[in-house]
Each structure stands twice: as C-alpha cells, then as structure tokens.
Design an enzyme around this catalytic site. Sequence first.
Site, PDB file in Angstrom:
ATOM      1  N   ARG A 167     112.922 -31.487 -14.658  1.00  0.00           N
ATOM      2  CA  ARG A 167     111.067 -31.541 -14.521  1.00  0.00           C
ATOM      3  C   ARG A 167     111.254 -29.685 -14.967  1.00  0.00           C
ATOM      4  NH1 ARG A 167     108.008 -36.100 -11.567  1.00  0.00           N
ATOM      5  NH2 ARG A 167     108.768 -37.421 -13.082  1.00  0.00           N
TER       6      ARG A 167
ATOM      7  N   ASP B 128      93.178 -35.302  -6.990  1.00  0.00           N
ATOM      8  CA  ASP B 128      94.124 -35.721  -6.990  1.00  0.00           C
ATOM      9  C   ASP B 128      94.512 -33.743  -6.974  1.00  0.00           C
ATOM     10  OD1 ASP B 128      96.374 -37.654  -7.733  1.00  0.00           O
ATOM     11  OD2 ASP B 128      97.437 -35.195  -8.196  1.00  0.00           O
TER      12      ASP B 128
HETATM   13  C1  LIG Z   1     101.376 -42.254  -8.237  1.00  0.00           C
HETATM   14  S1  LIG Z   1     100.314 -41.722  -8.302  1.00  0.00           S
HETATM   15  C2  LIG Z   1      99.125 -42.131  -8.079  1.00  0.00           C
HETATM   16  C3  LIG Z   1      98.089 -42.963  -8.499  1.00  0.00           C
HETATM   17  C4  LIG Z   1      97.228 -44.103  -7.805  1.00  0.00           C
HETATM   18  N1  LIG Z   1      95.987 -43.940  -6.677  1.00  0.00           N
HETATM   19  C5  LIG Z   1      97.639 -45.281  -7.801  1.00  0.00           C
HETATM   20  O1  LIG Z   1      98.128 -46.199  -6.474  1.00  0.00           O
HETATM   21  O2  LIG Z   1      98.558 -45.949  -8.472  1.00  0.00           O
HETATM   22  C6  LIG Z   1     100.219 -39.881  -6.436  1.00  0.00           C
HETATM   23  C7  LIG Z   1      99.480 -39.497  -6.891  1.00  0.00           C
HETATM   24  O3  LIG Z   1      99.371 -38.499  -5.891  1.00  0.00           O
HETATM   25  C8  LIG Z   1      98.947 -36.971  -6.036  1.00  0.00           C
HETATM   26  N2  LIG Z   1      99.148 -36.288  -4.915  1.00  0.00           N
HETATM   27  C9  LIG Z   1     100.606 -35.922  -4.487  1.00  0.00           C
HETATM   28  N3  LIG Z   1     100.460 -35.274  -3.759  1.00  0.00           N
HETATM   29  C10 LIG Z   1      99.251 -34.462  -2.803  1.00  0.00           C
HETATM   30  C11 LIG Z   1      99.205 -34.109  -2.652  1.00  0.00           C
HETATM   31  N4  LIG Z   1      99.563 -33.392  -1.652  1.00  0.00           N
HETATM   32  N5  LIG Z   1      97.613 -33.642  -2.542  1.00  0.00           N
HETATM   33  C12 LIG Z   1      96.891 -34.624  -3.309  1.00  0.00           C
HETATM   34  N6  LIG Z   1      97.216 -35.372  -4.120  1.00  0.00           N
HETATM   35  C13 LIG Z   1      98.917 -35.266  -4.364  1.00  0.00           C
HETATM   36  C14 LIG Z   1      99.931 -36.809  -7.928  1.00  0.00           C
HETATM   37  O4  LIG Z   1      99.973 -35.683  -8.179  1.00  0.00           O
HETATM   38  C15 LIG Z   1      99.664 -38.130  -7.796  1.00  0.00           C
HETATM   39  O5  LIG Z   1      98.185 -38.722  -9.162  1.00  0.00           O
END
Ligand SMILES: C[S@@+](CC[C@H](N)C(=O)[O-])C[C@H]1O[C@@H](n2cnc3c(N)ncnc32)[C@H](O)[C@@H]1O
Length: 283
Positions: A41, A153
């Site tokens: 990436r 997010d």
């Molecule tokens: C796999 S997605 C989950 C989306 C949704 N909640 C679901 O369950 O389908 C994980 C999300 O967490 C966000 N994320 C990861 N670390 C984070 C942080 N420190 N603060 C805010 N968001 C974060 C990522 O950018 C990503 O969009």
Amino acid sequence: MNLMTMNVSITDNEFTQIREMIYSCFGINLTEQKRSLVEGRLAKVLRTRGYSSFEEYFSNLANDDSGAGLLELIDRISTNHTFFYREAEHFDYLQNRALPAIIERQAATGDRTIRIWSAGCSSGEESYLLAMLLREALGREFSKWEVAVLATDISISALEKAEKGIYNNLNVSKLPDFLLKKYFMKLKDDEYNVVPAIKQMVVHRKLNLVRPEYPFRKKFQVIFCRNVMIYFDQVTRKNLVDKFTMHLDSKGYLFVGHSETLGRDNKNLTYVKPALYQHEIQR
Ligand SMILES: C[S@@+](CC[C@H](N)C(=O)[O-])C[C@H]1O[C@@H](n2cnc3c(N)ncnc32)[C@H](O)[C@@H]1O
C-alpha cells in the site's frame, strides 16, 4: 529506473518505524503479518508522490507539520471494507428491541431527542442504515423528534464517499428490499444514492478514536463501534470502551463487532448478548 516499475522494499527498521507511528497516532496494531500489505500500500504512495525510497518518504513525513501526510498514511493503511446490513442481528435487535425501548424511555421523560454515534463509520453504509431504522422506528412521529446520527472516521477518502452516499449493487445486496426502495434513488443500473431525507439526518466528521477525550456535550442513546477495535490492542480497546461508556446515556447501548467481544472488567457495562452491551450505572 522508472518510478512506476521500481521495486521498493521496506527494511526491518522502516517497518518498525511505521508500526510505532501508526500505533501511537491511531492505535492500530500492525502485526508482522501485515508487513507485505503495508509495503504494497505504501509503495503506491511512494510512486504517486515521487519518492525513491521509504527513507525519503519517512523523512518527509517527519517534517510535515500540517498532518496531511499522516492522514494520507492512515488512509492507505486502514481497512475500510463494509456493506449495508453487515452483522444483521445488530440491526434486527436495534429495530425490534432497542429503539422501541429508547423511544418509550425518552418520551416518558419528555426528552424527545435520540442521538446515535457510528464510530468508525467508513464509507457510510452503517450510519445511513442507522438513520433509516431510526426514521422507521419513529414513523409518523418522526417530525416531533430531534434525532441525529453522528458518523465519524479517521479516513478522509472513506468520509468523502460517505458524504456522497452513492453505492453499488454489492454494497446494498444484503439490505432489505423495502429499505432499498424507500430510501435510495437509482442513478444507474449499478448505482444507488441515499435520499436527501436520510442524508440530512447524518453528520459526518473526521475523528481519531484514540484521542484522549471526545468533544461531545450530549450523551448518545446508541453507539456502534464495529470492526474497528479488531485493529487495536487490549489497552487501546479498554481505553476506548471506557470513553464510550462515559458518552453513553444511562441504559444506552454499545454495539461492537462480533469478533470484538469485550473483557469482563468493563465497569458500568452489562452484557446483553454477543457483541452488545448496555450502560447500567452501578453504585
Ligand atoms: C472495517 S471499517 C468498519 C466499518 C463499519 N463500522 C462496519 O462494521 O462495517 C473500520 C474503520 O475504522 C476506521 N478507523 C481505524 N482506526 C481509527 C481511528 N483511530 N479512529 C477513527 N477511525 C478509525 C477505519 O478508517 C475504517 O473506516
């Protein structure tokens, strides 16, 4: 060598450096197994930005006071995969049990507000569905209530996609048909846009979940934080859950991903069912 074809590899030191940076800034625990994913990436970032090595990239990152480089980094590293109605039992419980109970409780106290937080909302599928279910639950009474879904997010590109609210067949394939018909406009064969009435209920914001405190004055009746903590270690998860609990209304619900079941030492949170907890203030 042409930048498009060069083969950059990350050294042990560089991987450690990136791991430490990602952990301290965003709480994400990159294990050794993620090494080739990180390499792949970030190689794309190097190519698009014209850096010839990771070393050069890191030194630019270290001197970038704007924070933009870090945001681009987390955008590339984080996993944003999601879809409408993921882990359907949560939405069924919300619709059939939690929302009716919340509506009854709020109405009884004369407080006609409901606030839901989708923490780690990614591209908006979770947050828009929460708004749809809230609207469904209030039915004809909807206009008499003050309701909002906060969707946060860390990923700017995910938030941009969420703001647009445009999804393809795959994204909506698990969504019950009546919700698809009622709350989406079909743009093309494989493109659906969330209707303005639902978009207006959702506020999207950039927020890093590992920041020490959250800037919210009012409590939430429901918090969804699903498939986010899976990337965090136990200490970070515990801190996060403590902060969520502080921002949950009494009897409020915390939904986590099904692979993220919390430990037992979560004061004031009662286990309801797998991946669902309720805020009970213990004295
Ligand atoms: C796999 S997605 C989950 C989306 C949704 N909640 C679901 O369950 O389908 C994980 C999300 O967490 C966000 N994320 C990861 N670390 C984070 C942080 N420190 N603060 C805010 N968001 C974060 C990522 O950018 C990503 O969009």
